[in-house]
Enzyme design. Sequence first.
Site, PDB file in Angstrom:
ATOM      1  N   PHE A 172       0.796  -1.138   0.124  1.00 36.23           N
ATOM      2  CA  PHE A 172       0.209   0.028  -0.012  1.00 36.23           C
ATOM      3  C   PHE A 172       0.924   1.199   0.234  1.00 36.23           C
ATOM      4  CE2 PHE A 172       1.038  -0.109   4.562  1.00 36.23           C
ATOM      5  CZ  PHE A 172       1.214   1.248   4.709  1.00 36.23           C
ATOM      6  N   LYS A 183      -1.473  -7.522  -9.108  1.00 40.03           N
ATOM      7  CA  LYS A 183      -2.296  -7.655  -8.095  1.00 40.03           C
ATOM      8  C   LYS A 183      -1.855  -6.217  -6.958  1.00 40.03           C
ATOM      9  CE  LYS A 183      -3.133  -8.552  -4.358  1.00 40.03           C
ATOM     10  NZ  LYS A 183      -3.417  -7.633  -3.320  1.00 40.03           N
ATOM     11  N   GLU A 209       9.186  -3.932  13.089  1.00 36.13           N
ATOM     12  CA  GLU A 209       9.097  -2.835  12.032  1.00 36.13           C
ATOM     13  C   GLU A 209       7.860  -2.064  12.477  1.00 36.13           C
ATOM     14  OE1 GLU A 209       8.058  -3.946   7.916  1.00 36.13           O
ATOM     15  OE2 GLU A 209       9.190  -2.177   7.105  1.00 36.13           O
ATOM     16  N   CYS A 230       9.438   2.024   3.151  1.00 29.18           N
ATOM     17  CA  CYS A 230      10.295   0.757   3.601  1.00 29.18           C
ATOM     18  C   CYS A 230      11.562   1.321   3.824  1.00 29.18           C
ATOM     19  CB  CYS A 230      10.204  -0.304   2.456  1.00 29.18           C
ATOM     20  SG  CYS A 230      11.053   0.182   0.961  1.00 29.18           S
ATOM     21  N   GLU A 255      -5.053  -3.936  -1.903  1.00 25.21           N
ATOM     22  CA  GLU A 255      -6.365  -3.820  -1.847  1.00 25.21           C
ATOM     23  C   GLU A 255      -6.697  -2.475  -1.197  1.00 25.21           C
ATOM     24  OE1 GLU A 255      -4.657  -5.945  -0.376  1.00 25.21           O
ATOM     25  OE2 GLU A 255      -5.410  -6.697   1.455  1.00 25.21           O
TER      26      GLU A 255
END
Length: 502
Positions: free
Chosen positions: A154, A178, A387, A286, A181
Amino acid sequence: MNSNNVPRIPLLIGGERVQSRTDQWRDVVNPATQQVLARVPMATADEVEAAIAAASRAFATWRRAPIGARARVFLRYQHLIRENMKPLAAMLTAEQGKTLADAEGDVFRGLEVVEHAANIGLLQMGELANNVANGVDTHTLLQPLGVCAGITPFNFPAMIPLWMFPMAIACGNTFVLKPSEQDPMVTMRLAELALEAGVPAGVLNVVHGGAEVVDALCDHPAIRAVSFVGSTRVGTHVYRRATLAGKRVQCMMGAKNHAVVLPDAHPAQTLDALAGAAFGAAGQRCMAVSVAVLVGAARAWLPGLVERARRMSVGDGSAKGTDVGPLISCAARERVEALIARGVEEGARLELDGRLPPLDGGLREGNFVGPTIFSGVKPGMALYDEEIFGPVLCIVEAATLAEAIAFVNANPNGNGTALFTQSGAAARRFEEEIDVGQVGINVPIPVPVPLFSFSGSRASKLGDLGPYGKQAVLFHTQTKTVTTRWFYDDVSAGVDTTITLR
Ligand code: NAD
């Protein structure tokens, strides 16, 4: 708006926008306001199958498309992305929450990969060795693999899909994407623009969904390669499942990025860089800095850092002057708040508490956490071991550069790290000895441009090759080595072409 009246995001199969027939839908929500923006389908098994079938059919012709034809698609595509930069960034901010400037950066870093894909002619050249034996030559072909799949997170819904499908398609492959979502709208718009730029029907397909769709892509025999970016937990699952099914797989995963600060660093630049890298995009990068290692006298910089962070403005990413937008979901906010509470319980010192930041009335429902700083953090505390993926910076101290390097190397993750110093000798030692894939010297978030490849290492990555850049060409092609020998006698010239080797 009632969530039944909001737009339904289509699938993209065989060049057509297809409405899913699933009965499972999920809301796409503006994380600053909780407004439902759209509904995204969890595609059915038949729809995933149809997307893969469309990609398989398209491969038969796209694999033979001339280099120039492939390159020109990406020349047109980069132009379309530039033209649409503002609306793409606005859509991204609405569904993801980051500031408009960060959203433009997200699109721009993807655009750079598209520009690189337009150079595919130079990137996909094989090798030739002449006369490897008597009258014998060897050359290589870098041939496309077939249908490739991409699964994206995301936090960079423009850049990361663009890390994947442009290079795969430029190499002559077809693709099934993909997207996350949680924020699929900007990714979908980018896919539509790719078709507008001339990507033929079936060459790029998009299916939406969660774990079931991902597992179907990992298992399907027609898919030859899978690229994944996301958490370590899911990436490890994808790597195991897809490699077991015989595919090439690359997984870029979670991180715990340390910045090491030496006392000779440039003070203002370093504090700005640390604040931006720790709290920008609400820490949901990240490559975000989540641990600062203050070496020796640099420990005196902590109050300045707290002051710098306190001045950052928390709010709606679409509002002017906002530095820190919301976290992606209520669940993410609850998780980050729980980790902050646990940090206090475990004995770390809360120097700046970002929970419940002051906000305008309209934003009280949003998923906001402001800049948060802990000192006295140690391995073994959840704050250090997990994390956090939120705007929380952990401070640790080290007596020397050598101690700081050993500390960073003892962490299992290897995504990114940075050193702040004015000393060339310290910088060279750090670069040589640090065991992390991407290193910045006075650069807090050292994500390489596409002339290079993203190169996280250790627990942050599974697979040998990185996305985009030269490594993406190797990942998305199969090397075929051809050895040839031709026989001829040049009788008319009376030349003996047989060479005798001694
Ligand atoms: P995530 O792992 O939850 O989701 C990534 C993708 O996997 C999504 O498309 C999601 O639908 C799918 N997925 C989720 N659960 C699944 C399951 N059980 N089985 C199969 N598929 C599943 O990651 P996220 O929360 O979207 O993104 C944040 C994470 O991504 C962080 O850990 C961050 O460090 C990492 N990340 C890494 C990089 C990198 O380059 N190393 C870049 C960006 C983000």
